[in-house]
Design an enzyme around this catalytic site. Structure first.
Site, PDB file in Angstrom:
ATOM      1  N   ASP A 261       0.952  -0.993  -0.036  1.00 17.62           N
ATOM      2  CA  ASP A 261       0.053   0.078  -0.142  1.00 17.62           C
ATOM      3  C   ASP A 261       1.121   1.259   0.097  1.00 17.62           C
ATOM      4  O   ASP A 261       1.963   1.354   0.203  1.00 17.62           O
ATOM      5  CB  ASP A 261      -0.940   0.041   1.372  1.00 17.62           C
ATOM      6  CG  ASP A 261      -2.315   0.863   0.799  1.00 17.62           C
ATOM      7  OD1 ASP A 261      -2.147   1.623   0.050  1.00 17.62           O
ATOM      8  OD2 ASP A 261      -3.338   0.571   1.586  1.00 17.62           O
ATOM      9  N   TYR A 262       0.203   2.513  -0.152  1.00 17.10           N
ATOM     10  CA  TYR A 262       0.897   3.748  -0.401  1.00 17.10           C
ATOM     11  C   TYR A 262       1.999   3.920   0.711  1.00 17.10           C
ATOM     12  O   TYR A 262       1.558   4.227   1.943  1.00 17.10           O
ATOM     13  CB  TYR A 262      -0.158   4.625  -0.378  1.00 17.10           C
ATOM     14  CG  TYR A 262      -0.130   5.900  -1.024  1.00 17.10           C
ATOM     15  CD1 TYR A 262      -0.494   6.142  -2.349  1.00 17.10           C
ATOM     16  CD2 TYR A 262       0.724   6.933  -0.486  1.00 17.10           C
ATOM     17  CE1 TYR A 262      -0.056   7.537  -3.044  1.00 17.10           C
ATOM     18  CE2 TYR A 262       1.143   8.293  -1.086  1.00 17.10           C
ATOM     19  CZ  TYR A 262       0.604   8.386  -2.423  1.00 17.10           C
ATOM     20  OH  TYR A 262       0.738   9.596  -3.165  1.00 17.10           O
TER      21      TYR A 262
END
Ligand code: NOJ
Length: 720
Positions: A261-262
């Site tokens: 994820d980011y």
């Protein structure tokens, strides 16, 4: 001609370490839908091969330009992987996922994903970060809106349908995108519903509730998986070897791409398991994460780690190969411009709008319809449309309409005016969604004073009050909406005018007082582009409502987490006995159970049968029930099949969903609803967490929603 594996081998031979790490690096292009401007240094990085994928970029022209730089100006000419969140439609904004879940219809889930995939691919994008499969039992958690609701079985069906829809039959097709099942796993159990907070759940719950949808996504061929931001019991998912490497890659045999994820790899430092970016990169790599989204940790950390002998080049190569293989499967190595080569036709766009309306209609959940307040069609000459969400076209889009066509959706007010051309439709906002100025309430009451046959009161959350980073400690009506509602309800009651509440929300709202006092309550969630049309279709009776809530509606905040699949416990609730499981100040029961929703029909259930009465492992139990519409209007009834295993080596939930079917019923009609229950589906995880099928009696419960009081029950015996 496809790139053969040996071509990937040859590429691998030629790649420098920096180029390899480039393939593992995903960078944001700076979000802009119509004119993404990628930072100059990123363009240079594409040129020198140190960025292999981009996110947040849409628009074929821009993407093709980026691809051109990668293909023509970088040394090895490897195309970019472009990923984007397509959460509820891409250009055409569909209802939010929780709303879609309320249709209980896998064909719909697949169709919206397919159409979204077509639009996404037409925009040059090859990968989406969807579906979101997190089971959520906590309405405080804002991301509840993005997922399938509270039930693992439902999440499994959604996983399959969405992966099929996004990826189609052929991932290399110019109309397909790679699906990313996310977020592995148990993100929905963030403590106290606070986004990104720690997760502590048992391994049993992880395996029984949170993993099945991911297993289903893998079995359906999902190209990618994204680990959650969160930890489980102190181990951040981005570094969770046991779940990523041993379970996902080992047990499930997942050989696709794991995309972080980011910035999640860098955030391993915040979690407190990595001292610096080098540590963080090592942990993620060892756990099997292939693509580093936005952290730059692989690019900056892995060279040092390699030098220090903390990782091997083989470990890096494995990830690079997986990324290249995905690019190959997507047909990118063959023709990087195939997506986005054609423009969308007006017919296709129009067909998607119709789909948005159809799905919007089917996702509406009618929670209450006292005195048949709905539909409003025939008898209403004067309709008074009130509330801050009545004419809020923008809000209808929901929280993640990211690249949606830049056009407002249809508001309830506009659609009602269109649907009821002969009626006088008046309107006042009364209050804003979350402001604290109540002075407009008087004007709303004035409108009501002008005379009305029905009030449509549009209340709820703003679109951005759910979604990521949108947890709410008070999942209720924000601002002064309660004051507005109470004033309107009071005045309407005095004048004998029915009040129909349309509730917009990305989660169940805790509004027992509202449900109690309104004549009808229709949950609209956020229906997207065609919101008003879909709602007007149901309000006016053009369509009979058929949605069912995919998540329990609590009465009180203190009941959370409240879900139907709880275990009995040793002291189940008994009002006559103080020392049983209950509250002093609230009932245990929800306001509305999982699966709840009424139609314009009145459906009764009879003659439940389950055969054979004595089954063995290989049998399929045929379950049938008669459903009759005793009401004066047509209805589409959703029929649920639950089971209960009352005596097992491990205490089982009070109800477990095993099947859903639908029956369309004209007034007076009876139909036989049939469901198939393979005995193998009665397996559960035994004491040692291994699947077992235990001999004994199984209760089969069928009916309209997850409330034992309304379910018909039969028993079969399982012989093993
Ligand atoms: C963070 C979110 O958690 C994830 O769901 C999303 O795909 C990425 N950002 C990329 O936008």
């Amino acid at each position: 001609m496809m790139f053969s594996v040996s071509k990937i081998d040859k590429l691998m031979e030629r790649m420098t370490l920096a180029e390899k790490l480039g393939q593992l690096t995903m960078t944001a292009a700076g979000y802009a839908v119509t004119g993404p401007v990628i930072a100059g240094d990123s363009t240079d990085s594409i040129r020198n091969g140190t960025i292999g994928s981009l996110l947040n970029l849409a628009g074929a022209r821009h993407i093709h330009e980026m691809q051109r730089i990668a293909v023509e100006e970088s040394r090895l000419g490897i195309p970019l992987l472009i990923g984007l969140d397509v959460i509820h439609g891409h250009r055409t904004v569909f209802p939010v996922p929780l709303a879609e879940a309320a249709t209980f219809d896998p064909q719909i889930w697949e169709r919206t994903a397919r159409e979204a995939a077509r639009e996404t691919a037409a925009d040059g994008v090859a990968m989406t970060f969807a579906p979101m499969l997190d089971v959520s039992r906590d309405p405080r958690w804002g991301r509840t809106v993005e997922g399938p609701g509270e039930d693992p079985w439902l999440a499994v069906q959604m996983a399959r349908a969405k992966v099929r829809g996004f990826q189609g039959d052929d991932l290399a097709s110019a109309e397909s995108v790679a699906a990313t099942a996310k977020h592995l796993c148990a993100y929905g159990s963030s403590t106290a519903g606070r986004d990104y907070a720690q997760v502590d759940v048992s391994e049993r719950t992880v395996r029984e509730v949170h993993l099945p949808a991911f297993a289903a996504a893998v079995a359906a061929g999902a190209a990618a998986i994204m680990p959650a931001f969160t930890d489980i019991a102190g181990i951040p998912m981005t570094a969770h070897k046991a779940l990523l490497r041993d379970y996902l890659r080992g047990e499930l045999g997942f050989d696709g791409v794991l995309v972080s994820d980011y910035n999640a790899i860098r955030e391993l430092i915040n979690h407190g398991v990595a001292g610096d970016i080098v540590d963080a990169a090592v942990l993620a790599l060892k756990a099997g994460v292939d693509i580093d989204m936005m952290a730059g940790a692989y690019r900056d950390g892995l060279p040092v780690a390699l030098e220090r002998g903390l990782v091997t080049i083989d470990e890096i190569d494995l990830c690079v190969r997986r990324v290249l293989r995905l690019k190959e499967r997507l047909g990118l190595l063959d023709d990087p411009y195939r997506r986005g080569a054609t423009t969308e036709t007006p017919d296709a766009i129009e067909a998607r709008r119709r789909l948005a309306r159809e799905v919007g209609t089917k996702s509406l959940v009618l929670l209450k319809n006292a005195g048949d307040a709905l539909p409003i069609a025939a008898r209403s000459a004067r309709v008074c449309v009130l509330g801050p969400l009545a004419d809020a076209a923008r809000e209808m889009r929901g929280p993640w309409a990211a690249a949606g066509y830049d056009e407002p959706s249809v508001s309830v007010l506009a659609a009602l005016r269109e649907a009821l051309p002969n009626a006088t439709v008046t309107h006042a906002e009364g209050v804003t969604i979350d402001g604290h100025d109540a002075s407009g309430i008087a004007k709303a009451l004035e409108r009501l004073g002008d005379g009305a046959d029905v009030v449509v009161l549009c209340l709820g959350e703003a679109a951005d009050m759910s979604g990521e980073a949108a947890s709410r400690a008070f999942p209720e009506l924000p601002g002064e909406q309660r004051a507005l509602a109470e004033a309107v309800l009071e005045r309407a009651r005095g004048a004998d005018i029915p009040v129909v509440v349309v509730l917009f929300c990305g989660r169940p709202l805790i509004v027992p007082w509202l449900v109690e006092r309104a004549d009808a309550v229709l949950v609209a969630w956020f229906p997207g582009r065609e919101a008003g049309h879909a709602i007007a279709d149901v309000l006016t009776g053009r369509t009979s409502p058929s949605g069912r809530t995919p998540i329990t509606w609590p009465r009180a905040l203190g009941q959370i987490p409240l879900f139907y699949g709880q275990r009995s416990g040793g002291r189940p609730e008994n009002q006559a006995d103080r020392f049983t499981s209950k509250y002093l100040d609230a009932p245990n029961s929800p306001l509305f159970p999982f699966g709840f929703g009424v139609t314009y029909g009145r459906v009764s259930y009879a003659n439940l049968r389950a055969t054979p009465a004595s089954a063995t492992a290989g049998d399929v139990i045929e379950v049938s029930v008669e459903v009759t519409n005793e009401g004066p209007r047509a209805a589409e009834e959703t029929v649920f099949l639950f089971v209960r295993d009352r005596v097992a080596s491990v205490a089982r939930p009070l109800l477990e969903l095993k099947g859903v079917t639908k029956a369309s019923l004209d007034p007076g009609a009876t139909a036989t609803a049939r469901l198939r229950l393979p005995a193998a589906d009665l397996r559960f995880l035994g004491v040692d967490l291994e699947p077992v099928l235990e001999a004994g009696e199984i209760e089969i419960l069928v009916g309209p929603w997850a409330d034992p009081a309304v379910l018909l029950s039969s028993r079969i015996t399982l012989r093993v």
